[in-house]
Design a protein around this motif. Structure first.
Motif, PDB file in Angstrom:
ATOM      1  N   ILE A  98       0.838  -1.206   0.000  1.00  0.00           N
ATOM      2  CA  ILE A  98       0.000   0.000   0.000  1.00  0.00           C
ATOM      3  C   ILE A  98       0.873   1.255   0.000  1.00  0.00           C
ATOM      4  O   ILE A  98       0.648   2.190  -0.782  1.00  0.00           O
ATOM      5  N   LEU A 102       1.173   4.239  -2.816  1.00  0.00           N
ATOM      6  CA  LEU A 102       0.952   5.640  -2.449  1.00  0.00           C
ATOM      7  C   LEU A 102       2.143   6.514  -2.830  1.00  0.00           C
ATOM      8  O   LEU A 102       1.972   7.656  -3.283  1.00  0.00           O
ATOM      9  N   LEU A 123      -4.757   2.715  -7.173  1.00  0.00           N
ATOM     10  CA  LEU A 123      -5.772   2.895  -6.134  1.00  0.00           C
ATOM     11  C   LEU A 123      -6.618   1.633  -5.962  1.00  0.00           C
ATOM     12  O   LEU A 123      -6.984   1.269  -4.844  1.00  0.00           O
ATOM     13  N   LYS A 124      -6.913   0.951  -7.052  1.00  0.00           N
ATOM     14  CA  LYS A 124      -7.667  -0.301  -6.938  1.00  0.00           C
ATOM     15  C   LYS A 124      -6.843  -1.365  -6.218  1.00  0.00           C
ATOM     16  O   LYS A 124      -7.370  -2.128  -5.407  1.00  0.00           O
ATOM     17  N   ILE A 126      -4.575  -0.726  -3.976  1.00  0.00           N
ATOM     18  CA  ILE A 126      -4.585  -0.311  -2.571  1.00  0.00           C
ATOM     19  C   ILE A 126      -5.879  -0.766  -1.906  1.00  0.00           C
ATOM     20  O   ILE A 126      -5.865  -1.300  -0.790  1.00  0.00           O
ATOM     21  N   GLY A 127      -7.010  -0.578  -2.575  1.00  0.00           N
ATOM     22  CA  GLY A 127      -8.290  -0.991  -2.022  1.00  0.00           C
ATOM     23  C   GLY A 127      -8.363  -2.492  -1.787  1.00  0.00           C
ATOM     24  O   GLY A 127      -8.806  -2.948  -0.726  1.00  0.00           O
ATOM     25  N   SER A 166     -13.408   2.644   4.603  1.00  0.00           N
ATOM     26  CA  SER A 166     -12.147   3.139   4.038  1.00  0.00           C
ATOM     27  C   SER A 166     -11.837   2.446   2.715  1.00  0.00           C
ATOM     28  O   SER A 166     -11.322   3.074   1.792  1.00  0.00           O
ATOM     29  N   VAL A 167     -12.161   1.170   2.594  1.00  0.00           N
ATOM     30  CA  VAL A 167     -11.977   0.467   1.321  1.00  0.00           C
ATOM     31  C   VAL A 167     -12.898   1.071   0.267  1.00  0.00           C
ATOM     32  O   VAL A 167     -12.477   1.303  -0.879  1.00  0.00           O
ATOM     33  N   VAL A 170     -11.499   4.340  -1.006  1.00  0.00           N
ATOM     34  CA  VAL A 170     -10.395   4.153  -1.947  1.00  0.00           C
ATOM     35  C   VAL A 170     -10.929   3.799  -3.335  1.00  0.00           C
ATOM     36  O   VAL A 170     -10.447   4.321  -4.349  1.00  0.00           O
ATOM     37  N   LEU A 173     -12.335   6.912  -4.896  1.00  0.00           N
ATOM     38  CA  LEU A 173     -11.236   7.745  -5.393  1.00  0.00           C
ATOM     39  C   LEU A 173     -10.661   7.189  -6.692  1.00  0.00           C
ATOM     40  O   LEU A 173     -10.278   7.954  -7.588  1.00  0.00           O
ATOM     41  N   ALA A 174     -10.601   5.871  -6.810  1.00  0.00           N
ATOM     42  CA  ALA A 174     -10.117   5.265  -8.058  1.00  0.00           C
ATOM     43  C   ALA A 174     -11.029   5.650  -9.216  1.00  0.00           C
ATOM     44  O   ALA A 174     -10.550   5.963 -10.321  1.00  0.00           O
TER      45      ALA A 174
END
Length: 191
Positions: A98, A102, A123-124, A126-127, A166-167, A170, A173-174
């Protein structure tokens, strides 16, 4: 109608630039770099402990769970210890992944092009990693609570609410970055 300004309460937040030395992105890049390498170091330590435990001759060890009424000693086999070290390697490895993604997003910000298709996939990732690490930690806590035999409370489904949001943030945001990349591509074609 004008909105009245609220009086300041004496706290001044310094204005940080978006890019360049001393900017918020530079501070974030340094903080993410420190956290990344610290997480890598912790992962290496846990992997070394896993390997040492794998080859170290040992019998069951006693793990003591204590509360205000006393303590309970529970014998823990090598398999449980190896599982614990392996879980920590996976946990720190997930967070290292992660942090790495970032840092790449921050690098694209330094370049001046944050809305690129690569950031959408970052971002995906990270999620998905955050969801996997959160689910793994919840399962690990449940197993430890079962091992402790009533000395610890098992986590409930309510403990997954904040990580699930939070997931979702993310992934939203993606999609925002995907739309930004599409709009940038369209504007490049029209000019």
């Amino acid at each position: 109608m004008r909105i009245p300004k609220t009086p300041l309460i004496g706290i001044r937040v310094p204005a940080l630039r978006a890019m360049g030395p001393g900017s918020m992105s530079s501070i974030l890049n340094v903080a993410l770099g420190v956290a990344y390498w610290l997480t890598i170091a912790l992962m290496i330590v846990m992997a070394a402990a896993f390997v040492i435990t794998l080859f170290l001759p040992m019998g069951p060890t006693g793990l003591i769970f204590s509360d205000e009424s006393g303590g309970t000693e529970i014998p823990v086999s090598r398999a449980y210890i190896l599982f614990g070290f392996g879980a920590f390697v996976g946990y720190f490895g997930g967070f290292a992944l992660i942090l790495r993604q970032l840092r790449r997003i921050i690098l694209s910000l330094h370049i001046g092009d944050p809305f690129q298709p690569a950031n959408v996939s970052r971002l995906k990732q990270i999620g998905l990693t955050l969801a996997t690490v959160t689910g793994g930690a919840w399962i690990g806590q449940t197993l430890v609570a079962r091992l402790a035999r009533g000395e610890m409370d098992a986590p409930g489904l309510f403990d997954l609410v904040t990580p699930a949001f939070s997931v979702l943030v993310v992934f939203v945001l993606a999609e925002v970055f995907r739309e930004g990349a599409r709009l940038r591509r369209e504007s490049e074609l029209t000019i």
